[in-house]
Scaffold this active site. Structure first.
Site, PDB file in Angstrom:
ATOM      1  CG  ASN B 154     -33.847   2.438 -31.340  1.00 29.03           C
ATOM      2  OD1 ASN B 154     -33.069   2.014 -31.786  1.00 29.03           O
ATOM      3  ND2 ASN B 154     -33.883   3.808 -30.950  1.00 29.03           N
ATOM      4  CB  CYS B 176     -29.723   5.093 -35.952  1.00 26.70           C
ATOM      5  SG  CYS B 176     -29.286   5.852 -34.550  1.00 26.70           S
ATOM      6  CG  HIS B 177     -31.537  10.360 -36.403  1.00 29.60           C
ATOM      7  ND1 HIS B 177     -32.670  11.275 -36.488  1.00 29.60           N
ATOM      8  CD2 HIS B 177     -31.717   9.722 -35.270  1.00 29.60           C
ATOM      9  CE1 HIS B 177     -33.469  11.049 -35.363  1.00 29.60           C
ATOM     10  NE2 HIS B 177     -32.770  10.142 -34.557  1.00 29.60           N
ATOM     11  CG  HIS B 214     -28.389   4.252 -29.979  1.00 31.20           C
ATOM     12  ND1 HIS B 214     -29.641   3.818 -29.692  1.00 31.20           N
ATOM     13  CD2 HIS B 214     -28.627   5.057 -31.075  1.00 31.20           C
ATOM     14  CE1 HIS B 214     -30.574   4.302 -30.377  1.00 31.20           C
ATOM     15  NE2 HIS B 214     -29.889   4.928 -31.564  1.00 31.20           N
TER      16      HIS B 214
HETATM   17 MG    MG Z   1     -31.285   5.554 -33.151  1.00 34.38          MG
END
Ligand code: MG
Ligand code: MG
Ligand code: MG
Ligand code: MG
Lengths: 461, 461, 461, 461
Positions: B154, B176-177, B214
């Site tokens: 990130n 990204c999870h 995000h």
């Molecule tokens: Mg992430």
């Protein structure tokens, strides 16, 4: 080149609020290349009839070159059928509603300097204007589908957008003089900075315009082969603290429409582009913490919040003047208004091409705003043709401030067309002027405004 | 279908922060269809050497199906030359800098729940990461131009964007999870709402993903032929006030990475789409007045501000564990991580196609975000191929919140690549989390952060 | 994963031409995960009733896993109201018209190998099909606006386009098996070239598809982690002169639908992409001087001109078979058709996601074809969702050949919707197969065809 | 408005072919608002020196208002360093090569009326010009990156495109007078049709231009408020058979550059737009069966094939005239050329804005041609600024004819920049003038031309 005079049939919708109508009458009277008829249509028929008398009285004067016949029409159909041009300049609702638009949010820390374009006031004004423009669009589609439509009403972008949403083939564009004010400032600057001695004509200041109405920008400006941006940087730096006033009778302290351009200078020094609207309009597009935190902050930026009470008083004096003009007690002053509407009419009629800035749906004239958004750029006006000039792209550091308003335009447009209160509240909540409220406070203000305003919103229950 | 095992040569850049590296090792060890070599490169060479020992020890175990050889490399060239895949998972700077990123803005009323993606913290983190990624991009262009590059660092979008800005032909994507967490919530919901008795596999919850990392969104979700959106509406309404927790050991009060999903429910009820990230990430994308006004407000939304002091402590315990794993005192747990990196590797190697969500430059996969912006959507993974799936458009009521971050991405990218402090400040000033400050207060905070952080920012003086 | 069987209500429009209907019946019968009802609608009611009997007889067999109830409906309303899926597979007009489409241009040196997609035959077929599809689109809008619509009729692109032009919210896509034929060729190749011993499943050959129906292309192909393009290059070079046949009973000399793939090899060696349709379709998209100069040239390329007389005979034998199948004298063969319609239905019903190639309006899935053009690419099929996969761009050397057909698609679409003969002639004149005629010769052929065909063209006088 | 004279520093690259240079000299001499220096650079230094003497002799005359100093420069660096404007007007190669370009294809049935823009001749000319323009672009990037670059060389689109491909920030545009010829025709028409008695100025005919250079179109034309399209329709219908000539000394039978406009009329009646180039150029963009089947067909359309032998003779007489002009034996005629180059220079220098048509990369000025293609439309010229005017979209019936040339432009551009013979042949094979050849015949012609031309193609071996 000797032209025969071109003749036009014009429908003038609205105009009861007077000032604009008389300016247009004067501009038409001063223009020898055009003649024709103006059909006046206003929901305030009395106002239209007074304007009819004023207009015809003007045409009868010997010092008038452009002779026009004025006629009141009492239905949209009669006003529109077969005209070449439609001019729309209405007041959506009354000052009673505008009082709510502008002042109801103040207890919530939202001070709107104008309240007719964005913010809570602009939103509610849009919601009650869109249904009216839907009706205009349908009427134009039916009775004057080939006519050119010139809009002067605010909220400009949403009025123009509604016309295109309802009747995509409409030949409409929106005109606003805010950009001219910045051109005037640049014209003052070139004298003040010693480039020339005599103030040049505003139109000699060549500019590239790109943005949204009342939040539009100049990224290139020149005058007789001189790039004005470096000069403006020095000028803005020098006047950032104290502001700049041309020294006429009107000052930011005695006239709501005048400022010391401090917001403009600040925006230039932040973003590198010249903001091209009055400070009172510009301020409303940025976080309240910047220029509109409270009345003291506003004063420190040397512009004013325009109270609706002033508008009410001003309207009364215009009405009195209308009666004097109609009776002949007073004469219309034959001075150019500084507006470019008649220049545009001349171009569209084939008399003389012109380049001016207008509001139109984006078809790529601004490279990094989405298609369909009503944007403001230069356009080339010619016979039966208005073509945007490619204005390039906005810098990304400014873009984020504008794209939130772009999204608002789309949301509000849909909310208005669907009479959708949920969507209207989503737009309200996403307005920069509302961002400092928690969602529940925002809901409280929205409900309060809705309660007061919905009774006079056509088509919303 | 019987496959031969596919063999891959992987460069793993970073990974010294341990957790991620061991998860990947376990996932590789569990996968019979792949084998090969992992070259470990970290500026903390000691960390890389420990990982080498941990990895090879794991490969020697008889219960491991996917055998990999781990080797530490001490130059980027040696790490990259000729590899098939590059995985990047670095910590840009140290926790000392992150302490400033996250906590310096607090006295200005800016409480960041993570501080690594957006807001003042995300901005400064980006400014110091971009030069590092510039170097990676150049190195990949030189030594592994055909390799697939998977980013885990990130700020995700700006890391991926930098790779593409510097080397447009790069075959990079970001993983990204956070979306998976929302899928897990939906999987819990279908049990909780009585649709099935046993919790389904997360990947059985089919979703359409669109947004920015995000701050990404789900506008269609289904499970075995059932549309999950109406169910989620009821679910969100019911749990809006109290939140929803699955009832495991981890609760929002004892774990920084857990929440009661109240932000997610609130956003759904405001915008009609399912927000697909942890509440702590989502909150940072909206005005501070919504979820981050102050620590009390944050608590009322049932999630936490992650203090950097916790990260420091956590890192110490990971280091101790690394030593135990390397010495054999402890064994790596052979459990699937829940990440999809190895699924993607299998697809790229031609073993089995898969659909998963990734971060890639927009080429139209999101219809109303501009080209070039790094966005998150589903993609189809196949042999040597990652193709975004067309995700459609964001609703305009949500769009304005995202497009300001889109513009920020572009401005920050340019600021970072040009090492341009002016542009960096323009981005800072335009960040939603900063909007409640006057420009001069914003300047004060920016200067303070710059002063503390610039000494450790490579390439900035 | 254990699913309950999903139930669907299907309207099947057309199907009287038999072959396709029985294949679909067999595929449905073989699929255990689906069940439901099929409403049969055909202007040839007798044909529909025979199919009803055939279908229900099939469902009564004990070896059938997917049980469906077949019912003839005699109005579009009854067929469509409330269905989940509409399948359209009609014959626009009769073989009498097709005789003119295909053979009338021959004296002018225009030999069409199929005559249903492009060229003079494809044009006139489109002109008579568009009004029919206009009616379908209106009917779907009225009675089944949420239904998925699968089109099998040619001209594929114009049928699908008409549905979207008339009802933009339609959930329609077009399916064609031509691409599968090229996948089969690649499957044969990997055996022939010794990569594997046993012929793989067609769907194991992963391909990226981009183009226009019947002139579509593969720019990436792989099988179990092996890039097939270098192998195809060697293969095409080796078989360029003599062609390649798999050696079954059907050869290009005894079967109109079989070829030796010489056109495909030639196109690959010219453009570097694998053409993904039968040679007989591909040939019609290029100048007549390439593959269709005269019957001898066609023979030298080892494919055939399909005479309409053969279609007439074939239809007779299908009709006889229909009677045998309805009476029980013969049984429907329970073999998979090789089509993917039922796979798609399963995905849309939420049983199992799939990726397949379909025809849809371009929304960016092909980066350098214009929006709105119906194009062929892969799409991801999931519950109530068909999302194109981004297929990338066509190489410019091939692009010019396709963009002329793109423009034709738009012109013909408009000509058909407006019943505009002038526009239809402009399209005719601009067709590549007509380019060797002088405009006046072209006019002569057009008039001749118009005269013969217009009496049976609904909506054209 | 009284201006000081603006001063410009101009580099003139090429010009040895004389005619164009003297016209520019005359136009500069006639313009009082500009002055400055012209640096002459030509690979034929002798020609440059003669032009230097001719130019300076002209400046010394008392009847000359715009005084310019002419200086020969012998390196690109010396010519370019620090100039405001670069004018490029070169002959790529010699008439020996042009002989092959134009006449080698004739035995294959390809009769090119000009052979410098499209077809086999245009292609080979492009392939040898692109490397030269690559060098110019690099030189401009190095020595005059802020200069405006005006191109007059053919193939226009590919010259301009090469400048932008190599140096994307270049401020280049291409000028061609072909459109003016059609404006002249319209000016003749308004007299001939009795609208006015005296022929108007060409620039009074307002037109909207959109297309590709030498195949560009007018979809709106007006004169003093009169729409000219209905008049042109009657005019074209009346003169379709016999053509129209203005009756001057030059006729299509004695002048290669004159036609009876029959191709223009035919194209209008086929497509509804006014073709805006000479018939000899237009004919080359359509199938050979239309206007270029053979010399007899060409004659029937009343225009001529321009033989290169005529160009050789003409060049000799220009050289003789150059010597007379340099020695003072003859004087340069002080008559306006009819070109608009000096109008544009005035606008760019800030003297007076103008609208004219130019060739620029598409940034949306033509809505349905792809970005990057060099297209021809109107643009607004102002101080240091050339902004395309949005021209709208081409009708689909014409679009297919143009998009194949659009694809050719891209393929040839890449072939030239990569010196890629394979790609060059792909372009050759896809040219409309080559479509009647079988691919193997096309290969034969291509090889023959390549063999003859490659020795004099810089950068190709
Ligand atoms: Mg992430
Ligand atoms: Mg205004
Ligand atoms: Mg087909
Ligand atoms: Mg030319």
């Amino acid at each position: 080149m000797s032209h025969v005079q071109q003749s036009l049939e014009i429908a003038y919708i609205g105009g009861g609020s007077r000032g604009w109508a008389w300016k247009l009458m004067a501009d038409l009277a001063l223009e020898p290349a055009l003649t024709g008829r103006v059909r006046l249509y206003d929901i305030d028929q009395e106002a239209a009839r007074l304007n009819e008398r004023i207009g015809n009285r003007l045409s009868s004067r010997s010092d008038v070159k452009g002779k026009w016949h004025y006629e009141t029409r009492t239905s949209l159909k009669d006003a529109l059928e077969g005209v070449d041009v439609v001019i729309i300049s209405i007041m959506p609702g009354t000052f009673k509603e505008m009082e709510v638009d502008v002042h109801a949010p103040e207890p919530f820390g939202i001070y709107q300097s104008v309240g007719d374009t964005t913010g809570p006031g602009g939103l509610f004004r849009a919601l009650r204007t869109i249904p009216i423009y839907e009706e205009f669009a349908q009427a134009i589609k039916t009775w004057a589908p080939k006519a050119w439509v010139i809009n002067y009403t605010n909220p400009m972008a949403l009025c123009v957008r509604t016309l295109y949403e309802v009747f995509p083939e409409v030949k409409a564009f929106g005109c606003c003089h805010e950009v001219f004010g910045t051109q005037e400032l640049l014209a003052s600057m070139v004298v003040h900075e010693g480039l020339v001695q005599d103030p040049p004509q505003r139109r000699e200041i060549h500019i590239n315009v790109l943005g949204l109405n009342h939040c539009t920008w100049i990224d290139r400006a020149s005058f007789r082969g001189v790039d004005l941006l470096p000069m403006y940087r020095r000028f803005a730096e020098r006047h950032r603290e104290e502001g700049f006033e041309t020294g006429g009778e009107r000052t930011w302290e005695n006239d709501y429409f005048t400022s010391a351009h401090k917001v403009k200078f600040d925006l230039f020094l932040r973003f590198g582009l010249i903001a091209a609207a009055g400070d009172r309009h510009l301020a409303e597009f940025f976080p309240v913490s910047w220029y509109l935190k409270d009345p003291e902050t506003v004063r420190s930026w040397k512009f004013s919040l325009t109270p609706v009470s002033w508008r009410v008083e001003n309207q009364k004096s215009l009405e009195a003047r209308a009666r004097r003009l109609a009776s002949g007690e007073e004469e219309v002053e034959l001075a150019p208004s500084g507006e470019e509407g008649v220049l545009m009419l001349k171009a569209i009629a084939g008399v003389e091409e012109t380049v001016s800035n207008v509001n139109l749906p984006n078809r790529g004239q601004i490279a990094n705003l989405p298609p369909g958004t009503v944007v403001e750029t230069n356009a080339l006006f010619r016979y039966d043709s208005v073509q945007p000039v490619q204005a390039g792209a906005l810098p990304s550091s400014l873009l984020g401030h504008l794209t939130r308003h772009v999204a608002q335009q789309e949301t509000i447009s849909r909310a208005g067309l669907e009479r959708n209160w949920d969507l209207a509240f989503r737009a309200f909540l996403s307005d920069p002027l509302v961002a400092h409220l928690s969602p529940s406070e925002a809901e409280r203000l929205f409900s309060l405004m809705r309660e007061k305003l919905s009774p006079s919103m056509p088509g919303w229950e």
